[in-house]
Design an enzyme around this catalytic site. Sequence first.
Site, PDB file in Angstrom:
ATOM      1  N   HIS A  19       0.811  -1.216   0.000  1.00 53.53           N
ATOM      2  CA  HIS A  19       0.000   0.000   0.000  1.00 53.53           C
ATOM      3  C   HIS A  19       0.847   1.270   0.000  1.00 53.53           C
ATOM      4  CE1 HIS A  19      -3.278  -2.850   0.676  1.00 53.53           C
ATOM      5  NE2 HIS A  19      -3.939  -1.966  -0.027  1.00 53.53           N
ATOM      6  N   GLU A 260     -11.335 -10.738  -5.840  1.00 49.68           N
ATOM      7  CA  GLU A 260      -9.901 -10.700  -5.533  1.00 49.68           C
ATOM      8  C   GLU A 260      -9.423 -11.998  -4.902  1.00 49.68           C
ATOM      9  OE1 GLU A 260      -9.067  -7.378  -2.928  1.00 49.68           O
ATOM     10  OE2 GLU A 260     -10.899  -7.678  -1.791  1.00 49.68           O
ATOM     11  N   ASP A 284      -4.699  -8.463  -4.967  1.00 45.30           N
ATOM     12  CA  ASP A 284      -4.881  -9.657  -4.149  1.00 45.30           C
ATOM     13  C   ASP A 284      -5.121 -10.892  -5.010  1.00 45.30           C
ATOM     14  OD1 ASP A 284      -4.523  -9.030  -1.382  1.00 45.30           O
ATOM     15  OD2 ASP A 284      -6.243  -7.698  -1.565  1.00 45.30           O
ATOM     16  N   CYS A 331     -10.003  -2.770 -10.564  1.00 41.52           N
ATOM     17  CA  CYS A 331      -9.552  -1.652  -9.729  1.00 41.52           C
ATOM     18  C   CYS A 331      -8.178  -1.928  -9.134  1.00 41.52           C
ATOM     19  CB  CYS A 331     -10.567  -1.318  -8.644  1.00 41.52           C
ATOM     20  SG  CYS A 331     -10.814  -2.656  -7.474  1.00 41.52           S
TER      21      CYS A 331
HETATM   22  C1  PEP Z   1      -6.738  -5.340  -4.955  1.00 41.23           C
HETATM   23  O1  PEP Z   1      -6.549  -6.265  -4.164  1.00 41.23           O
HETATM   24  O2  PEP Z   1      -6.437  -5.390  -6.173  1.00 41.23           O
HETATM   25  C2  PEP Z   1      -7.335  -4.058  -4.488  1.00 41.23           C
HETATM   26  C3  PEP Z   1      -7.694  -3.129  -5.340  1.00 41.23           C
HETATM   27  O3  PEP Z   1      -7.457  -3.876  -3.140  1.00 41.23           O
HETATM   28  P1  PEP Z   1      -6.206  -3.530  -2.188  1.00 41.23           P
HETATM   29  O4  PEP Z   1      -5.029  -3.231  -3.074  1.00 41.23           O
HETATM   30  O5  PEP Z   1      -6.600  -2.369  -1.354  1.00 41.23           O
HETATM   31  O6  PEP Z   1      -6.049  -4.778  -1.410  1.00 41.23           O
HETATM   32 MG    MG Z   2      -7.428  -6.206  -2.203  1.00 41.81          MG
END
Ligand code: PEP
Ligand code: MG
Length: 370
Positions: A19, A260, A284, A331
């Site tokens: 993140h 995911e 994920d 996303c």
């Molecule tokens: C993902 O897992 O692709 C996602 C968009 O969620 P995060 O990156 O916040 O886990």
């Molecule tokens: Mg995710």
Amino acid sequence: MDKDKVLAFVTVHGSTNSHTAILARMMNIPALIGVPMDPEKITNGTMAVVDGFAGEVIFNPDETESSRARKRIREEQEKAELLRQLKNKETVTKSGRKVHLYANIGNVGDLGYVLENDAEGIGLFRSEFLYLGRDNFPTEEEQFTAYKQVLQTMGNKKVIIRTMDIGADKKVDYFHLAPEENPALGYRAIRICLTQPEIFRTQLRALFRASCYGNLAIMYPMITSVEEVQKIYKIVDAVKKELAAEDIPYGNPEQGIMIETPAAAVISDELAQQVDFFSIGTNDLTQYTLAVDRQNDKLDAFCNTHHPAILRLIRLVTENAHKYGKWAGICGELGADLTLTEEFVKMGLDELSVSPSMILKVRDRIRNLD
Ligand code: PEP
Ligand code: MG
């Protein structure tokens, strides 16, 4: 940290899908991760050049290195200027295929990046950031105010808010989560919401109340089964009844899920019949499909984001959504991978949600496709 003053990140640990990296991308600043260096040896006030394209950091640059960096910055600014001409233009291929191009955000403060880059909506508001960096749960009122502000700022454009994805790499003390051997496979996101529904209900109340102020869609993370979706709907129904009994107005937002986990992708035909839309979380989905921990910098070499298994799952999910008249988007970070844009459009994806700094680049790529 005051985000306006941060020009770059250089970290010793981390991986491309952590993140930290995602936040840096959102802020459009260079970020180098997994850099072997001794931070103790770098004193305050040290000048450094951080080149995110070359993956290079130079401490105490000499005059040649500094002027080379300044030239590169000017070139990038010129490219960005050219891309700005695509503001207010449609995201459509030459043959007229339209793709909804939305932005990912983590905070109300990120709205500036969304507007500046002309996103057509918000495809992922990582609401867990409202829970991070504080000592106790955000109240219903605090959440309502934040969601309402995002919705009002975006007017009639779609805003997809993901319910909180706490756990794994996003730990919060006041949740009192027990240490886990495998946190990525652990107690996170919807699993917390379904076992501690009082936390979930507060967020849902805030979301449903805010939905009167714009074009809201609610998205649930880390889904693996139809039963989980049905349990969510039961809680949603109870929340709506509660609001109605209190004479508090609420809207009727679309409700979708993140795809995911490999389980969700494989049963996406069944899930498509339960929800309004799918948004594929490739960050994920990649870690779980390839069994590659997204936080582990030693595994970057094994993390093939273009692995045929991932691409096949994305195709399957899109086909299953369409079979039941639902829409599908991406996303995760892969949505902004310009080398895959053509393939995604061919697969029939309806939406791509990317970090604000990638919006105009992806639009440019799509407008140049046949
Ligand atoms: C993902 O897992 O692709 C996602 C968009 O969620 P995060 O990156 O916040 O886990
Ligand atoms: Mg995710």
